[in-house]
Write an enzyme that holds these catalytic residues in place. Structure first.
Site, PDB file in Angstrom:
ATOM      1  N   GLY A 192       0.995  -1.288   0.000  1.00 27.75           N
ATOM      2  CA  GLY A 192       0.220  -0.021   0.206  1.00 27.75           C
ATOM      3  C   GLY A 192       1.048   1.718   0.151  1.00 27.75           C
ATOM      4  N   CYS A 193       0.616   2.547  -0.724  1.00 26.70           N
ATOM      5  CA  CYS A 193       1.643   4.105  -1.381  1.00 26.70           C
ATOM      6  C   CYS A 193       0.375   4.385  -1.398  1.00 26.70           C
ATOM      7  CB  CYS A 193       1.982   3.011  -1.723  1.00 26.70           C
ATOM      8  SG  CYS A 193       3.327   4.146  -2.340  1.00 26.70           S
ATOM      9  N   HIS A 211      -0.864   7.950   1.942  1.00 24.50           N
ATOM     10  CA  HIS A 211       0.044   8.577   3.183  1.00 24.50           C
ATOM     11  C   HIS A 211       1.197   8.184   3.725  1.00 24.50           C
ATOM     12  CE1 HIS A 211      -2.572  11.380   1.435  1.00 24.50           C
ATOM     13  NE2 HIS A 211      -3.693  10.765   2.387  1.00 24.50           N
ATOM     14  N   GLU A 219       1.264  -1.857  -5.359  1.00 25.25           N
ATOM     15  CA  GLU A 219       0.295  -0.538  -4.998  1.00 25.25           C
ATOM     16  C   GLU A 219      -0.962  -1.282  -5.701  1.00 25.25           C
ATOM     17  OE1 GLU A 219      -2.565   1.170  -4.478  1.00 25.25           O
ATOM     18  OE2 GLU A 219      -1.029   1.648  -2.838  1.00 25.25           O
ATOM     19  N   CYS A 272      -8.827  14.382   0.961  1.00 24.64           N
ATOM     20  CA  CYS A 272      -8.668  15.236   1.751  1.00 24.64           C
ATOM     21  C   CYS A 272      -9.211  16.488   0.564  1.00 24.64           C
ATOM     22  CB  CYS A 272      -8.310  15.765   3.135  1.00 24.64           C
ATOM     23  SG  CYS A 272      -6.262  16.411   2.733  1.00 24.64           S
ATOM     24  N   THR A 302       0.340  -1.092   5.077  1.00 29.32           N
ATOM     25  CA  THR A 302       0.535   0.524   5.030  1.00 29.32           C
ATOM     26  C   THR A 302      -0.571   0.486   3.810  1.00 29.32           C
ATOM     27  OG1 THR A 302       2.103   0.898   3.420  1.00 29.32           O
ATOM     28  CG2 THR A 302       2.203   1.908   5.502  1.00 29.32           C
ATOM     29  N   SER A 343      -7.302   2.274   4.720  1.00 28.31           N
ATOM     30  CA  SER A 343      -8.963   2.048   4.612  1.00 28.31           C
ATOM     31  C   SER A 343      -9.686   1.930   3.243  1.00 28.31           C
ATOM     32  CB  SER A 343      -9.225   2.990   6.030  1.00 28.31           C
ATOM     33  OG  SER A 343      -9.658   4.554   5.280  1.00 28.31           O
ATOM     34  N   GLY A 376     -17.913   6.646   6.915  1.00 23.90           N
ATOM     35  CA  GLY A 376     -17.128   6.245   7.435  1.00 23.90           C
ATOM     36  C   GLY A 376     -16.219   5.314   7.133  1.00 23.90           C
ATOM     37  N   SER A 423       2.811  -7.658  17.117  1.00 25.84           N
ATOM     38  CA  SER A 423       2.851  -8.325  17.220  1.00 25.84           C
ATOM     39  C   SER A 423       3.726  -9.366  17.091  1.00 25.84           C
ATOM     40  CB  SER A 423       1.736  -9.592  18.401  1.00 25.84           C
ATOM     41  OG  SER A 423       0.711  -9.191  17.330  1.00 25.84           O
ATOM     42  N   GLY A 460      -0.549   4.429   9.215  1.00 22.56           N
ATOM     43  CA  GLY A 460      -1.864   4.828   9.412  1.00 22.56           C
ATOM     44  C   GLY A 460      -3.156   4.244   9.258  1.00 22.56           C
TER      45      GLY A 460
END
Length: 462
Positions: A7-8, A10, A32, A42, A110, A113, A242, A271, A279
């Site tokens: 993932g790439c 932020h 990615e 944003c 990363t 969401s 959300g 863990s 992120g």
């Protein structure tokens, strides 16, 4: 040392840059699944409203830049599975369909969401849009051009920003949320009342305190939004309800919160000692309570990604936690918050008090000045600051950043009252608005302390 980054956006972009700087000998491979990286979601509302003409300007990095740092960026590659015991990844090239296995010494997750997509009737109708990435931004702009009635579902920051953008374009806008207030996660009622009145004054139809049950359409396109309290006509719907962490790859292999957010320590380690994460895929330490919470913000992501690179091999720089500090501009209002609202603090079982002050931002002898509304949330015993909100026509949002530092350092209202701030009539008063808020909070605490004495005296008199 082979390092794989999944993932790439932020956090991933920040992690790659940090790893390349801290560990120039590392062989970094980025996977990615999209065809772009580092998109500032944003800024979507700014693009929709025409403030940012070219959505391409919302990217702050690209595969070429990362290649210049020595990273191999495999775009349109989806990681299908991770085996943390064998330290392997199964990957599919989404262009060719080819599948292959890669290995790693250190893995940085990363994965970010993804918007919550409710399972309900009509969710697949045309013009029911998500709002997250570059493709979504392009779709929203294109489809909004022919839509007159637009419904936004979700009255958080993203929803509010889109509502403003659509109104500025002259659209008929309805805002729906299951909460009875807008921006309830960030602001208490005394501030949201002002925000809601502003939205109404600008022609926005508010439909709060109701659940969306589904969508109806004709010819494959959405035409109505069905709620528990009425139906609303719509040519286009944008879902802003959300996000959930994208962590299915690691389920059962690292510790997570019940919602799937990966739990990391103060050095971004999961863990599993060879797996780091950062992120929106992670939980963060929330300083007002000291607990792990899911707070997906770009600011958290870039800090965590940078720390993942610094702490890749051994713990070096400690994460300081977050206050969830954020801000929004709503028409001519400047609004910011940090830490807990009064409602959130009470729900968490904290014994808190609040003060809300109204103060002009500059001396009254100046040609112009604006009212500042500032609310402090603090513990009744001791005065530790746990939250704050500020709202003004003047840009006083930096006050939230200052108060964020106060919360992080566990400062009290007594300390805030006498912090050294500069005075210059162009900018503030001899007593800075934050000092004034601290003094007001001290007075509120004094009332609490003297109340039992007054009660005793009354009882003796009887």
């Amino acid at each position: 040392m082979k390092v794989a980054v999944i993932g790439c956006t932020h956090a991933g972009t920040a992690a790659v840059k940090s790893i390349a700087m801290q560990h120039p000998e590392a062989q970094i491979t980025v996977y990615e699944r999209n065809d772009n990286i580092s998109f500032l979601s944003c800024g979507i509302a700014l693009h929709v409203g025409g403030v940012v003409k070219d959505a391409g300007g919302l990217f702050y990095s690209n595969p070429e830049e990362l290649a210049g740092l020595g990273a191999v960026t495999r775009m349109r590659h989806e990681v299908l599975a991770v085996d943390t015991n064998a330290k392997t990844l199964n990957v599919r090239n989404l262009v060719t369909g080819e599948e292959f296995t890669d290995s790693y010494d250190k893995l940085v997750v990363t994965t970010g969401s993804w918007p919550v997509i409710p399972k309900m009737e009509g969710i697949d109708l045309d013009n029911v849009q998500l709002c997250k990435n570059y493709a979504h931004a392009q779709e929203i702009v294109a489809r909004a051009a022919d839509a007159e009635r637009i419904t936004v579902i979700g009255a958080g920051y993203i929803g509010i920003e889109l509502v403003e953008a659509f109104r500025e374009l002259g659209k008929q806008v309805t805002l729906i949320d299951n909460m009875d207030r807008v921006m309830a996660k960030y602001l208490d009622r005394d501030l949201t009342d002002l925000a809601e009145q502003t939205l109404k004054d600008r022609g926005v139809q508010l439909a709060l305190g109701r659940m969306v049950e589904g969508f109806r359409g004709s010819e494959g396109k959405v035409r109505e939004v069905v709620t528990t309290e009425g139906t609303f006509e719509a040519d286009m719907v944008v879902l802003c309800i959300g996000f959930r962490p994208g962590t299915d790859l690691l389920k059962g292999q690292v510790d997570m919160l019940p919602n799937g957010a990966i739990i990391v320590d103060d050095y971004m380690r999961t863990s599993n000692p060879d797996v780091l994460a950062a992120g929106d895929s992670c939980a963060v330490r929330y300083n007002p309570t000291g607990t792990a919470m899911y707070i997906p913000l770009a600011t958290n992501a870039v800090r965590m990604g940078t720390l993942a690179g610094m702490n890749l091999v051994q713990p070096t720089v400690r994460y300081q936690g977050t206050q969830g500090t954020s801000a929004i501009r709503l028409f001519d209002w400047n609004i910011a918050s940090t830490g807990m609202t009064e409602a959130a603090a009470l729900a968490a079982g904290l014994n808190v008090k609040t003060v809300t002050i109204h103060e002009n931002n500059r001396p009254e002898f100046m040609p112009t000045y604006d009212d500042v509304m500032l609310k402090l949330v603090f513990e009744a015993a001791g005065g530790r600051i746990v939250g704050a909100q500020v709202m003004s026509k003047a840009d006083m949002t930096q006050a939230a950043n200052t108060l964020s530092v106060c919360i992080q350092n566990r400062m009290t209202v007594q300390e805030l009252a006498f912090v050294d701030f500069f005075f210059q009539p162009h900018y503030n008063k001899p007593w800075n608005v934050l000092n004034t808020a601290g003094l007001a909070a001290m007075e509120e605490m004094k009332k609490e302390q003297t109340a039992p004495e007054a009660a005793v005296q009354t009882k003796l008199a009887v």
